[in-house]
Design a protein around this motif. Structure first.
Motif, PDB file in Angstrom:
ATOM      1  N   PRO A 140      16.388   1.207   7.407  1.00 28.60           N
ATOM      2  CA  PRO A 140      15.557   0.971   8.594  1.00 28.60           C
ATOM      3  C   PRO A 140      16.163   1.529   9.871  1.00 28.60           C
ATOM      4  CG  PRO A 140      16.735  -1.027   8.001  1.00 28.60           C
ATOM      5  CD  PRO A 140      17.003  -0.026   6.909  1.00 28.60           C
ATOM      6  N   THR A 141      17.438   1.911   9.836  1.00 30.53           N
ATOM      7  CA  THR A 141      18.086   2.469  11.016  1.00 30.53           C
ATOM      8  C   THR A 141      17.936   3.985  11.093  1.00 30.53           C
ATOM      9  OG1 THR A 141      20.264   2.829   9.984  1.00 30.53           O
ATOM     10  CG2 THR A 141      19.809   0.633  10.849  1.00 30.53           C
ATOM     11  N   ALA A 142      17.217   4.575  10.141  1.00 26.62           N
ATOM     12  CA  ALA A 142      17.060   6.037  10.127  1.00 26.62           C
ATOM     13  C   ALA A 142      15.691   6.454   9.620  1.00 26.62           C
ATOM     14  CB  ALA A 142      18.146   6.676   9.265  1.00 26.62           C
ATOM     15  N   GLY A 143      14.679   5.613   9.869  1.00 27.01           N
ATOM     16  CA  GLY A 143      13.343   5.950   9.420  1.00 27.01           C
ATOM     17  C   GLY A 143      12.311   5.210  10.236  1.00 27.01           C
ATOM     18  N   ALA A 144      11.135   5.824  10.408  1.00 26.82           N
ATOM     19  CA  ALA A 144      10.099   5.241  11.269  1.00 26.82           C
ATOM     20  C   ALA A 144       9.038   4.473  10.503  1.00 26.82           C
ATOM     21  CB  ALA A 144       9.431   6.349  12.080  1.00 26.82           C
ATOM     22  N   ALA A 145       8.984   4.607   9.189  1.00 25.57           N
ATOM     23  CA  ALA A 145       7.892   4.027   8.416  1.00 25.57           C
ATOM     24  C   ALA A 145       7.979   2.502   8.360  1.00 25.57           C
ATOM     25  CB  ALA A 145       7.904   4.595   7.003  1.00 25.57           C
ATOM     26  N   ALA A 146       6.853   1.848   8.628  1.00 29.60           N
ATOM     27  CA  ALA A 146       6.798   0.385   8.571  1.00 29.60           C
ATOM     28  C   ALA A 146       7.129  -0.135   7.176  1.00 29.60           C
ATOM     29  CB  ALA A 146       5.413  -0.089   8.994  1.00 29.60           C
ATOM     30  N   ALA A 147       6.820   0.655   6.146  1.00 30.03           N
ATOM     31  CA  ALA A 147       7.059   0.209   4.771  1.00 30.03           C
ATOM     32  C   ALA A 147       8.532  -0.063   4.488  1.00 30.03           C
ATOM     33  CB  ALA A 147       6.522   1.247   3.785  1.00 30.03           C
ATOM     34  N   ILE A 148       9.432   0.568   5.238  1.00 31.37           N
ATOM     35  CA  ILE A 148      10.863   0.303   5.039  1.00 31.37           C
ATOM     36  C   ILE A 148      11.165  -1.145   5.365  1.00 31.37           C
ATOM     37  CG2 ILE A 148      13.214   0.925   5.717  1.00 31.37           C
ATOM     38  CD1 ILE A 148      12.130   3.685   6.533  1.00 31.37           C
ATOM     39  N   VAL A 197       0.827  -1.207   0.000  1.00 33.54           N
ATOM     40  CA  VAL A 197       0.000   0.000   0.000  1.00 33.54           C
ATOM     41  C   VAL A 197       0.859   1.254   0.000  1.00 33.54           C
ATOM     42  CG1 VAL A 197      -1.694   1.342   1.301  1.00 33.54           C
ATOM     43  CG2 VAL A 197      -1.933  -1.146   1.120  1.00 33.54           C
ATOM     44  N   LEU A 198       1.876   1.277   0.859  1.00 33.04           N
ATOM     45  CA  LEU A 198       2.686   2.475   1.027  1.00 33.04           C
ATOM     46  C   LEU A 198       4.085   2.290   0.456  1.00 33.04           C
ATOM     47  CD1 LEU A 198       1.776   3.446   4.697  1.00 33.04           C
ATOM     48  CD2 LEU A 198       0.859   4.414   2.594  1.00 33.04           C
ATOM     49  N   GLU A 199       4.577   3.318  -0.191  1.00 35.99           N
ATOM     50  CA  GLU A 199       5.962   3.336  -0.633  1.00 35.99           C
ATOM     51  C   GLU A 199       6.830   3.839   0.519  1.00 35.99           C
ATOM     52  OE1 GLU A 199       8.707   5.056  -4.310  1.00 35.99           O
ATOM     53  OE2 GLU A 199       6.707   5.879  -3.960  1.00 35.99           O
ATOM     54  N   VAL A 235      18.401  -3.980  -6.254  1.00 34.39           N
ATOM     55  CA  VAL A 235      18.615  -3.798  -7.690  1.00 34.39           C
ATOM     56  C   VAL A 235      18.268  -2.377  -8.120  1.00 34.39           C
ATOM     57  CG1 VAL A 235      17.918  -4.522 -10.011  1.00 34.39           C
ATOM     58  CG2 VAL A 235      18.225  -6.229  -8.211  1.00 34.39           C
ATOM     59  N   GLU A 236      17.021  -1.968  -7.870  1.00 35.24           N
ATOM     60  CA  GLU A 236      16.609  -0.633  -8.288  1.00 35.24           C
ATOM     61  C   GLU A 236      15.403  -0.169  -7.499  1.00 35.24           C
ATOM     62  OE1 GLU A 236      14.982  -0.117 -12.136  1.00 35.24           O
ATOM     63  OE2 GLU A 236      13.442  -1.656 -11.890  1.00 35.24           O
ATOM     64  N   TRP A 237      15.237   1.131  -7.466  1.00 33.29           N
ATOM     65  CA  TRP A 237      14.047   1.751  -6.883  1.00 33.29           C
ATOM     66  C   TRP A 237      13.507   2.734  -7.905  1.00 33.29           C
ATOM     67  CZ3 TRP A 237      14.070   5.014  -1.709  1.00 33.29           C
ATOM     68  CH2 TRP A 237      12.756   5.390  -1.405  1.00 33.29           C
ATOM     69  N   ALA A 238      12.401   2.374  -8.540  1.00 33.87           N
ATOM     70  CA  ALA A 238      11.704   3.282  -9.450  1.00 33.87           C
ATOM     71  C   ALA A 238      10.696   4.050  -8.614  1.00 33.87           C
ATOM     72  CB  ALA A 238      11.021   2.498 -10.565  1.00 33.87           C
ATOM     73  N   LYS A 239      11.055   5.261  -8.216  1.00 35.44           N
ATOM     74  CA  LYS A 239      10.240   6.036  -7.290  1.00 35.44           C
ATOM     75  C   LYS A 239       8.796   6.138  -7.784  1.00 35.44           C
ATOM     76  CE  LYS A 239      13.428   7.236  -4.238  1.00 35.44           C
ATOM     77  NZ  LYS A 239      13.893   8.620  -4.090  1.00 35.44           N
ATOM     78  N   GLY A 240       7.883   5.907  -6.860  1.00 30.92           N
ATOM     79  CA  GLY A 240       6.478   5.974  -7.191  1.00 30.92           C
ATOM     80  C   GLY A 240       5.915   4.702  -7.781  1.00 30.92           C
ATOM     81  N   ASP A 241       6.767   3.705  -8.027  1.00 34.17           N
ATOM     82  CA  ASP A 241       6.269   2.494  -8.682  1.00 34.17           C
ATOM     83  C   ASP A 241       6.704   1.204  -7.984  1.00 34.17           C
ATOM     84  OD1 ASP A 241       4.808   1.488 -11.162  1.00 34.17           O
ATOM     85  OD2 ASP A 241       6.676   0.329 -11.228  1.00 34.17           O
ATOM     86  N   PHE A 256       4.075  -0.627  -5.533  1.00 35.36           N
ATOM     87  CA  PHE A 256       3.323   0.246  -4.635  1.00 35.36           C
ATOM     88  C   PHE A 256       1.975   0.614  -5.255  1.00 35.36           C
ATOM     89  CE2 PHE A 256       7.927   1.426  -4.235  1.00 35.36           C
ATOM     90  CZ  PHE A 256       8.160   0.527  -3.198  1.00 35.36           C
ATOM     91  N   ILE A 257       0.902   0.177  -4.593  1.00 37.55           N
ATOM     92  CA  ILE A 257      -0.454   0.421  -5.076  1.00 37.55           C
ATOM     93  C   ILE A 257      -1.285   0.866  -3.878  1.00 37.55           C
ATOM     94  CG2 ILE A 257      -2.434  -0.531  -6.299  1.00 37.55           C
ATOM     95  CD1 ILE A 257      -0.600  -2.739  -7.380  1.00 37.55           C
ATOM     96  N   SER A 258      -1.513   2.153  -3.753  1.00 43.22           N
ATOM     97  CA  SER A 258      -2.200   2.676  -2.565  1.00 43.22           C
ATOM     98  C   SER A 258      -3.713   2.622  -2.685  1.00 43.22           C
ATOM     99  CB  SER A 258      -1.759   4.119  -2.300  1.00 43.22           C
ATOM    100  OG  SER A 258      -2.058   4.943  -3.416  1.00 43.22           O
ATOM    101  N   ASP A 259      -4.245   2.670  -3.887  1.00 43.44           N
ATOM    102  CA  ASP A 259      -5.691   2.704  -4.079  1.00 43.44           C
ATOM    103  C   ASP A 259      -6.287   1.305  -3.950  1.00 43.44           C
ATOM    104  OD1 ASP A 259      -8.186   4.174  -5.077  1.00 43.44           O
ATOM    105  OD2 ASP A 259      -8.024   2.494  -6.472  1.00 43.44           O
TER     106      ASP A 259
END
Length: 489
Positions: free
Chosen positions: A38-46, A30-32, A183-189, A213-216
């Motif tokens: 993970p050692t510098a961010g609070a978001a569960a998605a990491i 759901v969330l990107e 490998v890669e991170w295509a931001k938003g996808d 990542f599909i939020s809807d």
């Protein structure tokens, strides 16, 4: 940003975003994540991307919540409980080819506990007095006080082992020791990972994996039905699960999580500093209406910040039962009439849908709300870090985390010296029976103080291709651990 050291399998994966077959998988999320460190961010998605896949800690959580060996094959505890000596596995390398040894453990733990640390769970490391490399494969961690939970703490995603050579790019190009490499991170996808052929442990069955990542919720349903994603471990449209259950192409996987879903309350924001106002809010809430309306019946009501499946759980839901008349009386007693509160909602469906229901329930007792729908990064900055909010809705998915209420600087700003002393006592207690009593007492204290509005324990509702095996049913931590995932013939 792309890691240039790609395997042959990784290059093959980049030719398509959703490979089907025996050695590739595409998972919906759901969330990107805002970053991949993970050692510098609070978001569960990491952690949902990197935990046990890219990064590993000294210990780790198994699918049943048990603490298992990780990069440490074993550990000993001194008689006084103050020194943990970890034996590290031999022959472990990071994905860039550098060796993982005791110096990396020292670097990781010292960095996490440093004064300028940005670790979201810095409290995990507060008892560490020193970290010493005894040899390349042995590390001694000396504590300032006994901590029977230390091996448990080291299993969190916030405690993974990183290297000084690659930490500067961890947010966008993580380099760990795990069975999969970035490998890669295509931001938003999407984020793509590939099997690490130099992994120290058993090789995973999957050669490649993509987190899409599909939020809807409607788009998530369509993607599953079309086969654009193979599995959605935390499916955002529970109202459609019956359709998947009736379709033999899919398995519906329903389990539990560590996610206490709460109406988080800024305890230092104007009238919310008054316990009578917080109590009024708690009694204005009809939990079952929220579970039914926002989660289509999936969720277990809670009355405190503790998971119902934990043996130490105390059912305190009756203490804050739905009683709008009591809410009105408390508000009048506190002089909090014509109250308007800011309700900040992050993207998950439980928050957006639940927020509308709670706003209506609060309005029925005379509390108006100004709803702001925030993107995840904005929520982190404004609510979690900036503490600029009155109310918000979020699932706290970290395991056994009632100790966050002992941190006055935490985003809901609850400051109770007695509770802090209670958690301090819990942290140095190893006797199971005594720990149970302290856990129960802690649950009662925060319920009595109506620190937050306790809503429900988040259910884990997942959908997967029926040929996929090994996905976690429950979520003892926020992870999509792919180490045991495979396809049936």
């Amino acid at each position: 940003m792309t890691n240039l050291k790609l395997t042959a399998g990784a290059w093959a994966l980049m030719a398509t975003t959703a490979l089907a077959g025996s050695d590739a998988i595409t998972l919906g999320m759901v969330l990107e994540p805002p970053n991949l460190d993970p050692t510098a961010g609070a978001a569960a998605a990491i952690d949902e991307v990197v935990y046990a896949n890219i990064y590993e800690g000294l210990t780790r959580f198994g699918p049943d919540g048990a603490v298992l060996p990780g990069l440490a094959s074993a550990w000993d505890v001194s008689d006084d409980g103050l020194t943990y000596t970890f034996t590290l596995r031999e022959g472990v390398t990071f994905h860039d080819g550098t060796t993982m040894d005791a110096d990396d453990v020292v670097f990781s733990l010292d960095r996490a506990r440093a004064e300028d640390s940005t670790n979201a769970q810095k409290a995990l490391f507060k008892d560490i007095e020193s970290v010493t490399a005894l040899s390349p494969t042995s590390v001694a961690v000396k504590l300032s006080a006994p901590n029977g939970n230390f091996a448990f703490n080291m299993a969190w995603g916030d405690a993974v082992i990183v290297a000084p050579e690659s930490i500067d790019t961890a947010a966008t190009a993580p380099v760990g020791t795990g069975p999969f490499s970035f490998v890669e991170w295509a931001k938003g996808d999407h984020v793509t990972i590939a099997r690490n052929d130099a992994y120290w442990g058993d090789a995973p069955a999957l050669a490649n994996a993509t987190f899409k990542f599909i939020s809807d919720p409607n788009a998530a349903f369509a993607a599953m039905m079309a086969g654009d994603v193979d599995a959605f471990p935390n499916f955002p449209a529970p109202e459609t699960l019956a359709q998947f259950e009736a379709d033999p192409r899919f398995n519906v996987i329903v389990g539990s999580t560590e996610g206490e879903t709460i109406l988080s309350t800024n305890n230092k924001s104007g009238p919310l500093a008054d316990v009578r106002v917080r109590k009024a809010i708690a009694h204005a809430i009809d939990r079952q209406d929220i579970i039914d309306g926002a989660m289509h019946g999936y969720g277990t009501p809670i009355g405190t910040h503790f998971a119902p499946h934990n043996p130490d759980y105390v059912d305190l839901t009756g203490q804050s039962g739905f009683d709008p008349e009591m809410s009105k009386a408390l508000l009048a007693e506190a002089g909090a009439t014509d109250l308007t509160l800011r309700l900040m909602l992050p993207p998950p469906a439980y928050a957006r849908r639940g927020g509308e229901i709670i706003a209506a329930q609060l309005r029925n007792v005379g509390i108006n709300t100004e709803i702001s729908n925030l993107e995840w990064a904005q929520w982190i900055e404004q609510v979690f870090k900036g503490k600029d909010f009155d109310l918000t809705i979020v699932s706290h998915t970290e395991p056994a985390d009632i100790n966050i209420y002992a941190r006055p600087e935490y985003y809901f700003q609850y400051d109770n010296a007695g509770f802090q002393a209670l958690i301090e006592k819990l942290s140095v207690t190893s006797d199971p029976a005594m720990r149970t009593e302290l856990n129960k007492e802690a649950q009662q204290v925060i319920a009595d103080d109506y620190v937050n509005g306790y809503l429900f324990q988040l259910a884990k509702t997942g959908v997967a291709n029926a040929k996929i095996n090994g996905l976690w049913e429950n979520a003892p931590t926020q992870a999509n651990d792919l180490t045991g995932v495979s396809w049936s013939d």
